[in-house]
Structures are given as structure tokens and as C-alpha cells.
Design an enzyme around this catalytic site. Structure first.
Site, PDB file in Angstrom:
ATOM      1  N   GLU A 132       0.821  -1.221   0.000  1.00  0.00           N
ATOM      2  CA  GLU A 132       0.000   0.000   0.000  1.00  0.00           C
ATOM      3  C   GLU A 132       0.854   1.271   0.000  1.00  0.00           C
ATOM      4  O   GLU A 132       0.562   2.229   0.719  1.00  0.00           O
ATOM      5  CB  GLU A 132      -0.958  -0.012   1.209  1.00  0.00           C
ATOM      6  CG  GLU A 132      -1.955  -1.159   1.153  1.00  0.00           C
ATOM      7  CD  GLU A 132      -3.056  -1.082   2.209  1.00  0.00           C
ATOM      8  OE1 GLU A 132      -4.203  -1.379   1.865  1.00  0.00           O
ATOM      9  OE2 GLU A 132      -2.758  -0.743   3.371  1.00  0.00           O
ATOM     10  N   GLU A 151      -6.537  -7.788  -1.145  1.00  0.00           N
ATOM     11  CA  GLU A 151      -7.087  -7.877   0.203  1.00  0.00           C
ATOM     12  C   GLU A 151      -8.583  -7.652   0.111  1.00  0.00           C
ATOM     13  O   GLU A 151      -9.032  -6.525  -0.084  1.00  0.00           O
ATOM     14  CB  GLU A 151      -6.472  -6.828   1.134  1.00  0.00           C
ATOM     15  CG  GLU A 151      -5.013  -7.081   1.458  1.00  0.00           C
ATOM     16  CD  GLU A 151      -4.469  -6.105   2.507  1.00  0.00           C
ATOM     17  OE1 GLU A 151      -5.276  -5.411   3.170  1.00  0.00           O
ATOM     18  OE2 GLU A 151      -3.234  -6.035   2.636  1.00  0.00           O
TER      19      GLU A 151
END
Length: 605
Positions: free
Chosen positions: A161, A235
Site C-alpha cells: 500500500e 485484500e
């Protein structure tokens, strides 16, 4: 031995060994599951119809002190990945170096913060050198497990991320090169949430997305960014984590099933984060800080398909039914559930005050000014990472004690060992009683967990991080004790003859000892501490994690393999109020819940 072609992303569908392949994945972190249960959890994953295991790799556990590496026992990554291969699971490895994961400092070692100028997750030279040394070791462990070497690892994620952090445009190419220059040739991926996808990509690295609901046309947005590439939700948040003082988060299986079904109908690959959350044992939980500091609880149940103790939940059953339609042939049988026991209450037999325990710490450090945890000359000069630090100095008058927000994260304040109050991120001032002559002022400071996500990573030094004022004058002349409660300290404590059996005035803060006798083979259980306040629990020397009466977590998972037949030693470190017994339960009580699907995402943060 060389094999056929590995995972490729050369068209709108993944291929593996030249055949179309869809990733049906789930995350289980080896470091959050007792090693004795790795096999059980992976068998349950396989029986749910998944084909790929994903796991992070926590740098701060694998290199706890600079240059000292640990890939043994609970941290035997090679054994974990090899076990997945034996089960017929592929593996996507997410080695960071930053992993987020609701884990202290997002998995980065706290010794990095000894450098006052440290810029984490950038090409700052001090960070680059540390990453290079770590990757030299890590890649030597994981390279034999790569697909091209005959292993199960079909893809490796580059960082984590980074689009939401994005402080240095040279950083991601540096991490990509860290992997490729050391011989990693499998498919490389990045993963970002909706906001982070805006960050520029890298040549030859596939972008994937992290989400919980299909709003904003997120998947179409990813498709538009990477035409003719396979789509993957790296995710898919199957639940959410909890923070102290708020409700337990749940995500109802009906709501989740609708979204997962739609993702699969669209031909998109998916990884359930988490498939099984497990436990952030010890002091390893992270924290959030988007204006308000919120430490996370020890349980990482996550309302995942497999519960913290490995139970198959209703969420597991509906997912198994869904994934069975994407599985050739009948699914493997689900392993039978682990037996659990609610052991009878055990009485506290002995106690030892915090002050008496100081004899068993390393030599205290004397300093004119306060020194933050990470810069204390302990643990081979790599500083203190976790737990508590005690700061003591002499005062000759009472008045107003002002922290200037330099207490990280919470301090109990004592005058001559009598508690007079506490300081934390909300409370910055405390009135000290008038004193005659010289008195000892003590501050017991707890690192409640370093922030693991967001822009504040560089500011996660703990302990006392600047001046504390008494009536506007900075305090000086400190004696500082490191109370990280590591196994060596706990062993010295247990073997000492200082414990007291007289309960007329049990000393708080202090350590309280009980013995649990287990008849027959040990079983999983949950410790509950209804009459207690705040602290940590140790069983046979293992740190189970933190307890705190404010909840939402009112239990600690105690895995059967950490108990032994016969006598077991339980020690509670307690800061505030002690009871005379410890209770056990067969099932955890999560208390009041909050439905994440009904909350706006920003309110979760």
C-alpha cells in the site's frame, strides 16, 4: 530443478504452467498462529476450496536486533511455506519490508528509530542500508521456495500500500530491485486501496486492489488502469480489527457473500484478508492515529472465516459452499474442531511488587534528560522495543506536572511509590500533592503499540520523548529501568525468593502468580480476568498479550500446545486493580458489536 512457466499476467487472465488460473487465496500469518496449529489452519483453508496462501513477513520479529536474525521455531518461514506446498497450496509472499498488518510499526524494527533523522519507507541511506542487509538474509531463506526452484511461491508483493504513503518516487523501484537483483524472478505485484491506486505503477509489476465493498467502480477503475491484465482483489477484508475502548467489529456473512459472489462472477481473482486472523501475542499489536491515537487489541480475530481459535464460523461455511462451485471434484473434508476446556478457577498464590521486580531488570541507565525507549543502551545497544519503561527522579515540591504530550503512550505517576494519577495522549497535566523534603517521582510508561498505517510512522518513538515539566521547570536527573518483560527477565522473576504470600496489602502495580494443574492432554482455553484492571498475562513464560477492563476484548486466547500436562505457571502483570483469582472459559465473549458494513470507511479509521 526448473519447471514449466510460473504465474504470468500477460493477458486478461492469469496463467500458471501455461494454463488459465484463478487465484482463490486467503491470508494466514504464521507469526500469529501457534506453530503446532499451522497444519490444522492450512487444512481448513484447503477444505474451504482455496488454492493459494498469502502471508506477510514481519521484519521486526525476524531481525529483533540489528544483524541478529531469527527464522527458527515459531518464525520458521521455510517450514511454513513448505507445509503449504505439502497441502497442495500455492503461496503469494508479502515480505514488505513494511507490512501494515495491525502490527507494531507495520513490521519495521523499532531500532531503525534510533537515528533521529530516520525516514522510513524512503531511499534515506540509513533505511536503504538496513533493508539491504535484511533482504540479503530473507531472500537466501525464500529463494529455494520459489516456483522456478520447484517451490510453491508463485508471486511476491513489492512493499505494501505504498500509494497511500508515497513519500519518495525512487523507493518502490528500489524495493523491486532488492528482490530482482537477488534472483527473485516470479511475478511481482503491488497492492493498494482505492486512494493509493493513483500512485504511478512500475514496469512489469501488476497492480492489485484492496477493498471490502464494490463502491466507486473500484474494479473497473483498476481494469481501466491496466487494460488486458488480470484483475485481482489482493485484500478482500473479510472483517475488521478492533481498538481498545470501542466495540468488536463484525461483517455479517450475508453481506460478505454477496460481494465475494459478485467478484467471482466477474472473473476476478481474490484473496481473503484475513482467512484466519489469529492473535497478536505479546506486545506486538499496532495502533491507529488519524488525529486520535487508538491502540489495537491483542486478539486479531478479525471476524474472519476461521475464528481466533481456528473454529469454522458460519462465514466459513457459506464461503466453502461458494468456492465448491469453482473447485474441480469434491472438496477435501473439514478437519474436526479442536477440543477446548474451561478449566476451573485458579487462586492467586503469590505477588511481587513492581518495585521489588526492579532487581531483576538490566542495570538501570542514568541520564540527565529523559531518553526514549528506542535509544536506551539495552538489548546490545539496539534499544527497547516493547513493554514498559520506568523513569525515576527526585522532587522537592508538589505542583503541576505537565507532559507537553511527551508521554508515549500512557504513564502511571507515583510519588514515593504511591500512585497519584496518570498521563496519556488525552491528559497532559496532573496535580502532584505537596511534599516535604526529597521525594521520588516515578513514571511507569507503556508503549501501547506503534502506529502501523498512515503518514506518522517516523514519529513512533516511545517512552518519554521530550521534557516533562514540574511547575514549568523541566525535570532532570533520571534513573531509567527497561521493563520489556522478555523471557530472561520473567525467568529471573519466577526463580526469585522475593514473592510474598501475604495478601493484606498486595502491591499494585505488580506481578501475581497462580498455578493451573492440567489433568490429561492440554486443551485450548480462554483466560478471563473480570476483577482485574490493565496489564499483561504470561503462561509458562509465553506473553499472551494485554488485558484492559475497558474492552472490547475481555479474554485472552491460551493455545493448548502452550500448556503442559501437570503444573502450569500463570503470571499476571497488573497496573491498577487485582482480583484473587483467574477464570477460564471455553468460548470468548466479544461483547457489544459494530457492523463494519454499515459504517462509512472513514469512521473505521
Amino acid at each position: 530443478m526448473s519447471r514449466m512457466e510460473g504465474l504470468r499476467a500477460n493477458s486478461s487472465q492469469f496463467t500458471l504452467e501455461g494454463e488459465p488460473f484463478r487465484i482463490l487465496g486467503g491470508s494466514i500469518h504464521y507469526f500469529r498462529v501457534p506453530r503446532a496449529y499451522w497444519e490444522d489452519r492450512l487444512l481448513k483453508m484447503k477444505a474451504c476450496g482455496l488454492n493459494t496462501l498469502t502471508t506477510y513477513v514481519p521484519w521486526n520479529l525476524h531481525e529483533p536486533e540489528r544483524g541478529t536474525f531469527n527464522f527458527q521455531d515459531q518464525l520458521d518461514l521455510m517450514a511454513y511455506v513448505s507445509l503449504a506446498a505439502e497441502m497442495g497450496l500455492w503461496v503469494i509472499l508479502r515480505p514488505g519490508p513494511y507490512i501494515c498488518a495491525e502490527w507494531d510499526l507495520g513490521g519495521l524494527p523499532s531500532w531503525l528509530l534510533q537515528d533521529k533523522g530516520m525516514q522510513l519507507r524512503t531511499t534515506y541511506p540509513g533505511f536503504v542500508n538496513a533493508v539491504n542487509n535484511y533482504f540479503d538474509k530473507l531472500v537466501s531463506v525464500i529463494k529455494p521456495l520459489m516456483f522456478e526452484e520447484g517451490g510453491p511461491i508463485i508471486a511476491v508483493q513489492v512493499e505494501n500500500e505504498y500509494g497511500s504513503y508515497a513519500k519518495d518516487e525512487k523507493y518502490m523501484p528500489f524495493i523491486q530491485n532488492c528482490l530482482q537483483s537477488r534472483g527473485i524472478k516470479e511475478l511481482l505485484l503491488t497492492s493498494d486501496n482505492w486512494e493509493g491506486l493513483r500512485y504511478g505503477g512500475m514496469e512489469g509489476v501488476l497492480k492489485t486492489i484492496n477493498l471490502q465493498r464494490l463502491s466507486f467502480g473500484a474494479i473497473q477503475h483498476l481494469a481501466d488502469m491496466q487494460p488486458q491484465k488480470p484483475l485481482m482483489v489482493m485484500e478482500y477484508w473479510s472483517g475488521w480489527f478492533d481498538v481498545w475502548g470501542e466495540h468488536h467489529h463484525v461483517f455479517h456473512h450475508e453481506d460478505m457473500l454477496a460481494v465475494v459472489s459478485e467478484i467471482l462472477e466477474r472473473g476476478v481473482s481474490i484473496n481473503l484478508y484475513m482467512f484466519h486472523g489469529g492473535t497478536s501475542f505479546g506486545f506486538m499489536n499496532g495502533a491507529m492515529d488519524f488525529g486520535t491515537y487508538k491502540p489495537q487489541v491483542t486478539s486479531y480475530d478479525y471476524d474472519a472465516p476461521l475464528s481466533e481459535a481456528g473454529d469454522c464460523t458460519p462465514k466459513y461455511q457459506v464461503l466453502r459452499n461458494l468456492f465448491s462451485h469453482y473447485y474441480s471434484g469434491p472438496l477435501p473434508e473439514v478437519p474436526s474442531p479442536q477440543e477446548r476446556r474451561a478449566y476451573g478457577p485458579v487462586a492467586i498464590q503469590q505477588h511481587l511488587s513492581l518495585w521489588d521486580s526492579l532487581y531483576f531488570t538490566d542495570k538501570p541507565y542514568r541520564s540527565e534528560r529523559p531518553v526514549n525507549m528506542e535509544n536506551l543502551p539495552v538489548n546490545n545497544k539496539d534499544g527497547q522495543s516493547y513493554g514498559y519503561t520506568l523513569y525515576e527522579t527526585t522532587i522537592t515540591n508538589g505542583g503541576t506536572l505537565t507532559s507537553r504530550n511527551n508521554i508515549r503512550d500512557r504513564a502511571l505517576v507515583f510519588v514515593d511509590r504511591q500512585c497519584v494519577g496518570s498521563l496519556d495522549y488525552k491528559t497532559h497535566e496532573l496535580a502532584l500533592p505537596d511534599v516535604q523534603g526529597e521525594k521520588t517521582l516515578s513514571l511507569l510508561v507503556e508503549n501501547c503499540g506503534r502506529v502501523n498505517y498512515g503518514k506518522a510512522l517516523d514519529d513512533q518513538r516511545k517512552g518519554i520523548v521530550g521534557d516533562i515539566l514540574l511547575n514549568h521547570a523541566p525535570l532532570r536527573g533520571f534513573t531509567i529501568f527497561c521493563l520489556d518483560m522478555k523471557p530472561g527477565f520473567m525467568k529471573r522473576l519466577m526463580n526469585s525468593g522475593q514473592w510474598k504470600s501475604d495478601f493484606k496489602s498486595p502491591s499494585i502495580p505488580g506481578f501475581f502468580q497462580a498455578r493451573l494443574y492440567v489433568d490429561g492432554p492440554p486443551r485450548d482455553t480462554f483466560i478471563i480476568l473480570p476483577g482485574w484492571g490493565k496489564g499483561a498475562v504470561f503462561v509458562n513464560g509465553q506473553n499472551l498479550g494485554r488485558h484492559w477492563f475497558i474492552g472490547p476484548q475481555h479474554f485472552l486466547y491460551l493455545p493448548g500446545p502452550w500448556l503442559r500436562s501437570g503444573e502450569n505457571q500463570i503470571v499476571v502483570f497488573e497496573e491498577q486493580k487485582a482480583d484473587d483469582k483467574i477464570l477460564f472459559a471455553e468460548n470468548p465473549d466479544h461483547g457489544k458489536t459494530s457492523d463494519v458494513y454499515k459504517l462509512p470507511f472513514c469512521s473505521l479509521l
